[in-house]
Structures are given as C-alpha cells and as structure tokens.
Design a protein around this motif. Structure first.
Motif, short mmCIF file in Angstrom:
data_model
loop_
_atom_site.label_atom_id
_atom_site.label_comp_id
_atom_site.label_asym_id
_atom_site.label_seq_id
_atom_site.Cartn_x
_atom_site.Cartn_y
_atom_site.Cartn_z
N ASN A 135 -0.32 1.81 0.86
CA ASN A 135 -1.72 1.07 0.16
C ASN A 135 -1.38 -0.14 0.03
OD1 ASN A 135 -3.17 -0.03 -1.95
ND2 ASN A 135 -3.10 1.73 -3.40
N ARG A 136 -2.01 -0.86 1.00
CA ARG A 136 -1.99 -2.07 1.58
C ARG A 136 -2.27 -3.06 0.21
NH1 ARG A 136 -3.15 -4.77 6.05
NH2 ARG A 136 -3.68 -2.83 7.34
N ASP A 137 -3.41 -3.03 -0.20
CA ASP A 137 -3.68 -4.23 -1.52
C ASP A 137 -2.75 -4.09 -2.55
OD1 ASP A 137 -5.95 -4.63 0.30
OD2 ASP A 137 -7.20 -3.67 -1.17
N ALA A 138 -2.35 -2.90 -3.12
CA ALA A 138 -1.35 -2.97 -4.07
C ALA A 138 -0.19 -3.53 -3.83
CB ALA A 138 -1.36 -1.53 -4.59
N LEU A 139 0.28 -3.03 -2.46
CA LEU A 139 1.82 -3.70 -1.99
C LEU A 139 1.63 -5.18 -1.88
CD1 LEU A 139 4.50 -2.95 -0.65
CD2 LEU A 139 3.19 -2.69 1.41
N LEU A 140 0.64 -5.61 -1.12
CA LEU A 140 0.61 -7.13 -0.88
C LEU A 140 0.50 -7.71 -2.25
CD1 LEU A 140 -1.72 -7.48 2.25
CD2 LEU A 140 0.74 -8.17 1.91
#
Ligand SMILES: [Zn+2]
Length: 455
Positions: A426-431
């Motif tokens: 999950n790109r957004d949560a991770l970043l």
C-alpha cells in the motif's frame, strides 16, 4: 475448436503470450525469441515456447506484445532499510560518511524502522524489476517480515560487529537458522559479519563454521577499496581476502562486497573456492566515493569467480536500480580495461542473470528463463522513444531502458506489479509513515554512534 490436447490438461496458473523472451545470454551475445509463450505453474516455469501454436490453457493470460520477458533482476548486496538515509550524507569521504553521518544516524533505528525502510526498498525494487535481493542489516526479523508480506525473494543476513560482544555472532547464526528456507524457500539466509576490519579473526572463524553447519554462505564486506587492503597489509600483514581464506570463510562460501581492493594474488585464492564464492559489484557508490581501482572483474571472471551486480545501500547509491548498476559497470569496465570491445551487451546481461544468481549460490534456480527454474520474471516495455528503433535489443536493455519501462514484476509466479500498479504494498500509507520517521532518524544531536571507522 479448442485444441484437443488442452482439454485433458489442467490450466497453468499464468501464461504470458506474444512476448520477446530473453532465452539465452553469453559473453558474446544474447538470444531472443519473438512471439514466445511462457507458462507458469506452482511457482516454476512449466513451458517456454518460442514457436507457440494457438492460445495457452491458463487461468490468467497476459498479452505482452511489445515487451521483453526477461529473468527478474538480482541485487546481490544491499542494506535495504537504509532507504531512510538516502541523500542524508553526500559529498563526503568514506570515513567521514560512516563516522559523522551513517553510524550516528543508525543509533536512531528502532525495530519497526527496519520493517518500514525495507518495505520502501522492496517497493522500489519491484518497480525497477528486481525480484531477488541479498540484504545485510540489523533487526532482520523485521526485514524478513517485509519480505514475507511483499512476495519478493531475498537472501537475508543479520549483520554484526565484534564490538557487540558474543551476542552479535550468536544472533546472526540464530537468525540464519530460523529463517532459512522460510516462505516455501522464498527466503534464504546468510551469516553476516560486517567486514574483516570490524570483526575479529576468531569471530570470522566461528561465522564460517556456523555457515558450514547450516549450509548457507557468509555475506560480508571485504577489500572494499585499496585503502582497506593497504591498511590490512600494514596492520595484519595479510590482505582482507587472505584473512577470509585463513579463517575458513572462503571455504564455507562467501558473498563478497565489494572487492575493489582485491589484488592479483587474492584472485588465485578466490579461484580455489570459485564454486562457492562470488564478488558483488555496485560501481555508482564507488565512483561517488572516488575509489581508485575498481573491482578487477576481467581477472575474476578469467579465474572462474562469479561476479554479480549490486546497489549497496541507498545511503551511498541513492537508488536500488540494478539496470543502472549494470549500465555503470559496463561503461566503467570498458574504461578501466581500455577496451571498448570487452564487456559486451551479452556479458552485461549474463552477469545480471546467471552471474548474479551464482554469487548467491542459486545457479539454475533464478536468473534464467528455463523450464523448472523459479518463475521470477519481468516484462520490459521497449516501445518508448528512448529505445527505438530496435537495431539491437540487447543494447536497448543495457543502455537505453529506464526503470519505468518495467511494466510487470513476477516472483515465484505471483504478480507483485502489473501495468506499474504495486499489488502487494500500500504505497500511500507506507510513504506517510516512512517520511515522518525519516525526519527523526536523521537527528544526530545525541552525539552517539554504533561503531568507529578507523583505517
Ligand atoms: Zn554494503
């Protein structure tokens, strides 16, 4: 009418049709099969057909028209969680980089940070076509968790210094034992002393014995540059590679980063153990640190010692892009040997596949499109302006392709990215979480460090 032979056969898990498959690589040339069909079942290649007749019988079919299907790329040495330190220490010499930036910042790493930093690294690697990486860091249970969740393949080693006391070695050995062949073999392990200059001969000997007992390799830094080799000769009367020979590390099997300080006499020692040692090479960082000689790849290969590509950690290399490591290796090796006819595109691709697999002791399992090999594969779009026209497809892959041209990344038959969409992360949560912690991790006001770099 359906093909009558397919009615009695169970469907494959996944089929890739209309791809140009990179089927063979050698020092002189690469061999491609246009219009090929590849089938994957149970995580392995079960059909590679350069002349398919009709559509395959599969649960999922990917039309790869205009794309090259090639073995997933292999990053043979990195410190993945150092994504947190990308760009945080620039334009300094190696000792200053370690002592004043990296080791004081690493004091701030909590266990979860290694999970977060490694997962960001994995996302980047999946996006640039890396399907296997060899990692060398701390809190490695957290890195293993990121590997488990993301679906990528990794060889993991828990790094230690002798300054930690006996616990470092013990933890490295127990980690290697605990995670060996986890996730149905997607995770393999190494014993991971930091380097001969930070780990005692006694600990290197014990690490080698442990690795031999577990049937894994020793993954460590050695002869990173000529300054280290000269310091070892001055202080111990032996080169770092001689230290590895005398402590049994070469005999146990070794992944050696980075070897720019390997001398001619060392190559004979490495050659004696060539079936179980390899040298990993990531020139971008060496050039940034203005290292003098570069790893003697021509002499190593002539002696039968495998060489693989790596990025080292993103704190020095800034990216985890193996396409870039391949390209920079090719152009620098032509320059250092003063021979533009050497390090041909076929050799560059051979090192990316079978060469890098051999460094990790995984020959025939990864790095090849071959029946029965593990189904780690990428689809690379070569239709972009920067690749056209395709006079020489191997040259396009070595010199023109960009990471963003990797459209699809598959590990063990599982789609990890398709049409540039990450499917397991999950790109957004991770970043969001990663950027927040990155600000705290780069704080050096505490005045502490984890180790001193003295040469
Ligand atoms: Zn390293």
């Amino acid at each position: 009418m359906p093909d009558p032979t397919t009615r009695t056969r169970l469907p494959a898990d996944l089929a890739i049709v209309n791809c140009t498959a990179l089927l063979g690589v050698g020092a002189e040339r690469a061999t491609f099969a246009p219009g090929a069909t590849i089938e994957i079942n149970g995580g392995r290649f079960t059909r590679i057909d350069p002349h398919p007749d009709g559509l395959p019988h599969a649960k999922q079919v990917i039309d790869a028209r205009g794309m090259v299907a090639m073995p997933g790329l292999i990053n043979t040495h990195t410190h993945a969680a150092m994504t947190f330190l990308r760009g945080a220490a620039e334009d300094v010499a190696l000792a200053h980089w370690f002592n004043d930036y990296i080791w004081p910042m690493e004091v701030n790493f909590a266990e979860r940070d290694v999970y977060l930093g490694t997962l960001v690294a994995i996302a980047e690697m999946i996006e640039c076509g890396v399907t296997t990486f060899a990692d060398h860091y701390f809190h490695m249970d957290q890195a293993a968790q990121a590997v488990l969740e993301s679906g990528i393949r990794a060889n993991l080693g828990a790094a230690f210094f002798s300054s930690q006391g006996p616990d470092g070695l013990t933890q490295s050995l127990s980690f290697a034992e605990r995670w060996k062949n986890a996730a149905d073999g997607r995770i393999t392990t190494s014993v991971a002393p930091h380097a001969p200059y930070t780990v005692s001969d006694a600990d290197l000997t014990a690490a080698a014995e442990g690795a031999r007992r577990l049937g894994v390799r020793v993954h460590l830094h050695a002869a990173e540059d000529i300054v280290q080799t000269n310091a070892s000769l001055r202080d111990r009367g032996r080169t770092p590679i001689q230290v590895l020979a005398e402590t049994g590390v070469l005999d146990a099997g070794a992944i050696i980063a980075h070897g720019n300080g390997i001398l001619a006499d060392d190559i004979a020692l490495l050659s004696q153990h060539r079936g179980r040692v390899g040298v990993t090479h990531g020139p971008k960082g060496y050039l940034k640190f203005a290292f003098g000689p570069l790893t003697p790849i021509a002499a190593l290969r002539a002696a039968g010692v495998p060489v693989g590509y790596c990025t080292d950690g993103p704190a020095s290399n800034n990216t985890l892009d193996i396409l870039e490591a391949m390209r920079v290796t090719a152009i620098t090796q032509k320059q250092v040997t003063d021979d533009p006819t050497w390090f041909r595109t076929g050799m560059a691709l051979e090192i990316a596949g079978p060469g890098s697999a051999a460094v990790l002791g995984m020959s025939g399992e990864i790095g090849v499109l071959r029946l029965g090999a593990r189904a780690d594969l990428i689809l690379v779009d070569v239709s972009g302006f920067h690749c056209q026209p395709l006079h020489n497809l191997a040259a396009a892959l070595v010199y023109s392709v960009q990471p963003g041209d990797v459209r699809t990344t598959i590990v063990e038959g599982q789609l990890l990215m398709h049409d540039r969409q990450l499917l397991t992360i999950n790109r957004d949560a991770l970043l969001d979480e990663f950027r927040h912690r990155a600000r705290e991790i780069t704080d050096r006001t505490h005045g502490r460090t984890i180790q001193d770099y003295t040469q």
